[in-house]
Write a protein that holds these residues in place. Structure first.
Motif, PDB file in Angstrom:
ATOM      1  N   TRP A   1     -37.114  21.018  47.496  1.00 44.45           N
ATOM      2  CA  TRP A   1     -37.883  20.157  48.390  1.00 44.45           C
ATOM      3  C   TRP A   1     -37.759  18.718  47.895  1.00 44.45           C
ATOM      4  O   TRP A   1     -38.114  18.404  46.761  1.00 44.45           O
ATOM      5  CB  TRP A   1     -39.348  20.593  48.410  1.00 44.45           C
ATOM      6  CG  TRP A   1     -40.205  19.757  49.306  1.00 44.45           C
ATOM      7  CD1 TRP A   1     -41.025  18.736  48.948  1.00 44.45           C
ATOM      8  CD2 TRP A   1     -40.322  19.881  50.725  1.00 44.45           C
ATOM      9  NE1 TRP A   1     -41.651  18.215  50.032  1.00 44.45           N
ATOM     10  CE2 TRP A   1     -41.238  18.891  51.156  1.00 44.45           C
ATOM     11  CE3 TRP A   1     -39.753  20.727  51.671  1.00 44.45           C
ATOM     12  CZ2 TRP A   1     -41.594  18.729  52.483  1.00 44.45           C
ATOM     13  CZ3 TRP A   1     -40.104  20.565  52.998  1.00 44.45           C
ATOM     14  CH2 TRP A   1     -41.009  19.579  53.398  1.00 44.45           C
ATOM     15  N   HIS A   2     -37.238  17.841  48.757  1.00 47.96           N
ATOM     16  CA  HIS A   2     -36.942  16.467  48.356  1.00 47.96           C
ATOM     17  C   HIS A   2     -37.957  15.476  48.933  1.00 47.96           C
ATOM     18  O   HIS A   2     -37.605  14.380  49.372  1.00 47.96           O
ATOM     19  CB  HIS A   2     -35.539  16.077  48.819  1.00 47.96           C
ATOM     20  CG  HIS A   2     -34.458  16.911  48.196  1.00 47.96           C
ATOM     21  ND1 HIS A   2     -34.088  16.804  46.875  1.00 47.96           N
ATOM     22  CD2 HIS A   2     -33.684  17.902  48.719  1.00 47.96           C
ATOM     23  CE1 HIS A   2     -33.118  17.657  46.601  1.00 47.96           C
ATOM     24  NE2 HIS A   2     -32.862  18.349  47.706  1.00 47.96           N
ATOM     25  N   ASP A   3     -39.228  15.868  48.956  1.00 52.62           N
ATOM     26  CA  ASP A   3     -40.297  14.980  49.430  1.00 52.62           C
ATOM     27  C   ASP A   3     -40.072  14.523  50.862  1.00 52.62           C
ATOM     28  O   ASP A   3     -40.566  13.458  51.266  1.00 52.62           O
ATOM     29  CB  ASP A   3     -40.438  13.742  48.524  1.00 52.62           C
ATOM     30  CG  ASP A   3     -40.778  14.133  47.093  1.00 52.62           C
ATOM     31  OD1 ASP A   3     -41.221  15.276  46.881  1.00 52.62           O
ATOM     32  OD2 ASP A   3     -40.598  13.291  46.200  1.00 52.62           O
ATOM     33  N   ASN A   4     -39.305  15.279  51.628  1.00 55.40           N
ATOM     34  CA  ASN A   4     -39.045  14.871  52.997  1.00 55.40           C
ATOM     35  C   ASN A   4     -40.234  15.220  53.892  1.00 55.40           C
ATOM     36  O   ASN A   4     -41.045  16.080  53.564  1.00 55.40           O
ATOM     37  CB  ASN A   4     -37.769  15.533  53.533  1.00 55.40           C
ATOM     38  CG  ASN A   4     -37.781  17.035  53.318  1.00 55.40           C
ATOM     39  OD1 ASN A   4     -38.186  17.511  52.269  1.00 55.40           O
ATOM     40  ND2 ASN A   4     -37.352  17.783  54.307  1.00 55.40           N
TER      41      ASN A   4
ATOM     42  N   GLY B   1     -43.886  15.909  42.736  1.00 50.79           N
ATOM     43  CA  GLY B   1     -43.366  15.617  44.062  1.00 50.79           C
ATOM     44  C   GLY B   1     -44.463  15.535  45.116  1.00 50.79           C
ATOM     45  O   GLY B   1     -45.645  15.798  44.860  1.00 50.79           O
TER      46      GLY B   1
END
Length: 262
Positions: free
Chosen positions: A183-186, A233
């Motif tokens: 999970w890339h903080d999108n 995150g």
């Protein structure tokens, strides 16, 4: 002003690669020519098999030295393609090619039929004297078959070790966690609305935050799908739930340090 040229033994040795560098370069060369090595192994094994048939059927003693030299050269080529893959396949391959080479040269060194004394059979004459020719024929076949099996095993360990694994073997830690996306903080739209993101730590209780130094990633269910989330995150506030161990109740995740499992 140009610097003076440094000649002499020390300067020449500085230009030579270190043994570790040379070994790494050789390993890269073998890896690039991996398929060529396998083809060469198959050709060498086929030639050794033909030599084995030739010596078993036509044991011409005048060709003994030549056959032994050719067999040793073919065995050396097989060993060269396996030795760079590690100690275990190299040792197994060395034993295998030694047995194969021995089975090829053994017919040229067969002694005459032995004559056993009567005392060996409890002072009674044997019904039939054992044949050295038959004994050597059985030994040659067994040595070559066993050597071929050991060479094949060494090549499997060197080039395709997965064939030796059991079907239901336990998964490694890397394989277990690689199936989850990061999970890339999108931010995603949920029902046409933009859901606000919050730090993942704010959704944890005090015990979870205290143990976060152990985790590189934590496993969280986001929008109905499991993801690996960094402890610092950002995650959706209402659509995130952390996956916990049933026995301990702790959050599951990738350990940051070896020896700590959660």
């Amino acid at each position: 002003m140009a610097s003076p040229r440094k000649d002499g033994p020390k300067g020449r040795h500085a230009l030579l690669p270190s043994p570790a560098t040379a070994a790494a370069a050789a390993g890269r060369w073998f890896e690039r020519h991996r398929q060529t090595m396998l083809i060469m192994d198959a050709v060498c094994i086929a030639l050794l098999f033909l030599l084995h048939i030739f010596t078993a059927t036509v044991p011409s003693f005048s060709l003994g030295a030549a056959v032994s030299t050719v067999a040793a050269a073919l065995a050396s080529l097989i060993f060269l393609t396996v030795v760079w893959k590690g100690v275990v396949p190299a040792v197994i391959c060395a034993l295998g090619i030694a047995l194969m080479h021995g089975s090829i040269v053994l017919p040229y060194n067969a002694p005459p039929d032995p004559q056993f004394p009567d005392e060996f059979f409890n002072n009674r004459p044997p019904e039939q004297h054992p044949s050295a020719k038959m004994s050597f024929h059985v030994a040659v076949e067994m040595y070559f078959a066993l050597g071929l099996a050991m060479v094949a095993m060494s090549m499997i360990i060197a080039y395709r070790p997965s064939l030796m694994f059991t079907k239901n073997r336990p998964q490694s830690v890397e394989e277990m966690w690689n199936r989850y996306p990061l999970w890339h903080d999108n931010v995603e739209l949920v029902g046409g609305r933009l859901e606000p993101s919050v730090p993942a730590l704010t959704l944890m209780d005090e015990r979870d935050r205290y143990l976060m130094w152990r985790y590189e990633y934590v496993l969280a269910d986001i929008y109905g799908r499991p993801h690996l989330v960094r402890p610092d995150g950002m995650v959706p506030q209402k659509s995130t739930s952390f996956v916990r161990d049933r026995a301990s109740g702790l959050i599951m995740g990738v350990p940051r340090f070896t020896g700590y499992f959660a």
